[in-house]
Design an enzyme around this catalytic site. Structure first.
Site, PDB file in Angstrom:
ATOM      1  N   HIS A 181      -3.834  -5.602   1.083  1.00 56.98           N
ATOM      2  CA  HIS A 181      -2.958  -5.576   2.512  1.00 56.98           C
ATOM      3  C   HIS A 181      -3.026  -7.045   2.740  1.00 56.98           C
ATOM      4  O   HIS A 181      -3.926  -7.466   3.707  1.00 56.98           O
ATOM      5  CB  HIS A 181      -3.704  -4.821   3.178  1.00 56.98           C
ATOM      6  CG  HIS A 181      -3.577  -3.590   3.328  1.00 56.98           C
ATOM      7  ND1 HIS A 181      -2.557  -2.736   4.072  1.00 56.98           N
ATOM      8  CD2 HIS A 181      -4.069  -2.461   2.707  1.00 56.98           C
ATOM      9  CE1 HIS A 181      -2.613  -1.325   3.729  1.00 56.98           C
ATOM     10  NE2 HIS A 181      -3.505  -1.218   3.161  1.00 56.98           N
TER      11      HIS A 181
ATOM     12  N   GLU B 190      -1.476  -8.581   4.942  1.00 57.88           N
ATOM     13  CA  GLU B 190      -1.302  -8.649   6.513  1.00 57.88           C
ATOM     14  C   GLU B 190      -2.517  -8.280   7.098  1.00 57.88           C
ATOM     15  O   GLU B 190      -2.663  -8.615   8.459  1.00 57.88           O
ATOM     16  CB  GLU B 190      -0.147  -7.649   6.975  1.00 57.88           C
ATOM     17  CG  GLU B 190      -0.741  -6.192   7.166  1.00 57.88           C
ATOM     18  CD  GLU B 190      -0.662  -5.313   5.596  1.00 57.88           C
ATOM     19  OE1 GLU B 190      -0.369  -6.195   4.597  1.00 57.88           O
ATOM     20  OE2 GLU B 190      -0.949  -4.070   5.892  1.00 57.88           O
TER      21      GLU B 190
ATOM     22  N   CYS C  53       0.725  -1.063   0.140  1.00 58.37           N
ATOM     23  CA  CYS C  53      -0.107   0.083   0.189  1.00 58.37           C
ATOM     24  C   CYS C  53       0.794   1.328   0.116  1.00 58.37           C
ATOM     25  O   CYS C  53       1.827   1.576  -1.132  1.00 58.37           O
ATOM     26  CB  CYS C  53      -1.068  -0.123   1.216  1.00 58.37           C
ATOM     27  SG  CYS C  53      -2.501   1.106   0.827  1.00 58.37           S
TER      28      CYS C  53
END
Lengths: 80, 229
Positions: free
Chosen positions: B203, B205, B86
């Site tokens: 993302h 994560e 990002c």
């Protein structure tokens, strides 16, 4: 010595903010507007920097940080 | 193995990145402050998401010029794997580690949702857990994720297998309708020429357990850490 740097997106790079402004102007009845590109102006107070070395210095600032030359153009204006 | 997460003022995903790496690696990564001038010894550098320096000037521009990034660029050039997510992707393009640039989303909106991505080019280290052509689901949360590259760069990205992910539907179809932000050719993530850097807007994560809504991100990090071990 002062300098004014004007940064705008290159031609052909989509400018969604410019498009939004264009639509808003049309909404207000300004029919003659064909296209809007928006950018930014950065004013630098360069203190006592001499006139001879200022252009190269500001040029360096533009390429290193102020503009992303992949997508943006910049122009430099030196002001007394 | 050891990992390092770069910490910039303003970033809001550095801790998510830390947790994701920690879960897969079994120990904490080093959190490295942007003002530091040296990186600890590391096998993986993660540049996290989240509005470093308030995104002033341009997304990733000021972070890209921070002291620690000079070291990151050097290490990356020497082959250290770098994961840039990002805002980290924006930082990586600003430093020239990755091609192109990220523009404002074409529809002007901040987009925050889970999206399907098609795996385009195989790269064992980063997407070895997935088949080429398969879809994975990662969340996006960005205002400036509209990937731009000029024609010459696009040619190289395509020709040299440097496109990692494209925005698709769950069947893996890449269409204008699945292009959430206006990115050229629906590109959501790319590699560098050497294949040791991955930059992506979504993302992974943020999707590392069922409680968070999915585990594709966990699969991604498990593979990445295993491949570096």
């Amino acid at each position: 010595m002062k300098a004014r740097v004007t940064i705008s997106l290159k031609n052909g790079v989509l400018d969604p903010q410019g498009k939004a402004i264009e639509h808003a102007l049309h909404g207000l009845g300004f029919e003659g507007v064909n296209d809007v590109r928006q950018g930014k102006v950065i004013e630098l107070d360069l203190g006592d920097l001499d006139k001879a070395s200022a252009p190269a210095q500001v040029e360096k600032m533009c390429t290193q940080l102020l503009a992303n030359t992949v997508i943006e153009n910049y122009s430099i204006e030196l002001l007394d | 193995m050891k990992a390092a997460v770069i910490v910039f003022p303003g970033s809001n995903c550095d801790r998510d990145m830390k947790v994701a790496i920690e879960q897969s690696m079994g120990k904490s990564p080093d959190m490295v402050w942007h003002g530091d001038t040296e990186l600890p010894e590391t096998d993986l550098i993660a540049i996290p998401g989240g509005f470093s320096y308030g995104d002033y000037l341009r997304c990733g521009a000021i972070a890209g010029n921070s002291p620690i990034m000079r070291e990151v660029v050097k290490k990356a050039a020497n082959g250290t794997p770098v994961l840039a997510v990002c805002n980290g992707f924006q930082v990586a393009t600003e430093t020239g580690m990755l091609m192109g640039a990220l523009l404002r989303n074409a529809n002007q909106k901040f987009i925050c949702k889970d999206v399907d991505l098609k795996v385009i080019s195989q790269n064992e280290r980063f997407v070895g857990a997935f088949e080429q052509g398969q879809t994975v689901r990662f969340p996006v949360a960005h205002h400036d994720g509209n990937f731009y590259a000029d024609d010459e760069s696009l040619k190289r990205l395509n020709g040299e297998g440097m496109i990692a992910f494209k925005y698709a539907n769950s069947e893996g179809e890449v269409t204008d309708d699945t292009n959430i932000n206006g990115s050229v050719e629906n590109i959501a993530g790319i590699y560098n020429e050497a294949g040791n850097i991955l930059g992506l807007m979504p993302h992974p994560e943020r999707l590392i357990s069922d409680q968070l809504g999915g585990t594709d991100g966990k699969t991604f990090f498990d593979n990445l850490i295993n491949s570096l071990n």
